[in-house]
Design an enzyme around this catalytic site. Structure first.
Site: not given
Length: 299
Positions: A178-180, A293
């Site tokens: 999960v890539d902010t 994501l």
């Protein structure tokens, strides 16, 4: 050589306390200050005892020191499982070696000298305080670096989620991060884009699309457009502009899957409004994940 037992006891309590504190941090075990001091005092008393009993060679043996380590770990942490006990013991030894290495390094550079006997470091002259100070400072720096690395890895592992991508009645499973910072969207539909390594997607893609990446033609716009326009999956593919992933003003080939499934067994979510962008390089240096994501896909 004169040895002051009160100073020796104090120095060893301080060092042992720090070793046990570092052990607690690395092993992520909780131990009260009282327990840490209890373990530190036991170790310090052992050093004092073998000095005042110079004839007791049995106390200098490796077996005696291993048993002492067992006793210290039991007092300080009281691990209930054998595996947890052994893991804590190994971390305790690693922490001890870090402190010992720092002490020996400064002993080497100490002009007044010193020596090691029976596992005890003796320092000549008035430099004991500075040796301890610099040794502790060095260990502090080393521990801080290690803790940051470990914390970074733990944080990253918490952001890893399993993903299933379904396309043309086939599906693959892969780990995604999960890539902010991933806010990439399809400019035509404003649908979020997840970025996936080509190697992870290879078995899903039509042969003509695979050929683009196998021949490293993904940056050749004329080749890409010509290939996609003649593909039977023409309506499923997109060209997505981006300015990240180590490249400015790049173009990412993407496709609309049947759906993707995000999350663990009890928290799975099916998502249809998503574009899968194909990236022809590795996203992770250690292969911990194969896709990126955006946070809105896991919200």
């Amino acid at each position: 050589m004169e040895i002051y037992l009160d100073i020796l006891l104090l120095e060893n309590v301080v060092i042992n306390y720090l070793i046990l504190y570092v052990t607690a941090r690395f092993s992520r075990l909780r131990a009260s200050t009282l327990r840490l001091f209890a373990g530190a005092i036991v170790g310090a008393l052992y050093v004092v005892f073998i000095i005042i009993q110079p004839g007791g060679r049995v106390y200098y043996t490796a077996l005696a020191k291993i048993l002492l380590s067992f006793f210290i770990i039991a007092i300080t942490f009281s691990p209930r499982k054998v595996l947890s006990f052994l893991k804590t013991l190994v971390i305790f030894y690693i922490s001890t070696f870090i402190f010992a290495g720092a002490a020996l390094a400064f002993l080497y550079f100490n002009q007044q000298g010193g020596f090691v006997k029976n596992g005890i470091i003796y320092v000549f002259g008035q430099s004991k305080g500075s040796l301890m100070f610099f040794g502790i400072a060095t260990v502090g720096i080393i521990v801080k670096i290690f803790m940051e690395v470990i914390q970074s890895r733990i944080t990253r592992e918490k952001l890893l989620v399993p993903v299933i991508i379904a396309f043309d009645n086939r599906a693959i499973a892969l780990p995604a991060l999960v890539d902010t910072g991933n806010s990439l969207k399809d400019p035509l539909t404003n649908i979020p884009v997840m970025v996936v390594e080509f190697k992870a997607l290879e078995e899903l893609l039509p042969s003509e699309i695979k050929g683009i990446f196998e021949n490293s033609k993904e940056d050749d716009l004329s080749c890409v457009t010509a290939t996609i326009s003649t593909s039977r999956w023409f309506s499923r593919f997109r060209l997505i502009p981006f300015s990240s992933l180590g490249k400015e003003n790049g173009m990412l080939i993407g496709f609309k899957p049947d759906f993707i499934q995000v999350g663990e067994e009890d928290q799975k979510r099916d998502i249809k409004n998503v574009i899968v962008g194909i990236y022809n390089r590795s996203l992770s240096g250690d292969d911990m994940y194969k896709a990126l994501l955006g946070p809105e896909l896991v919200a």
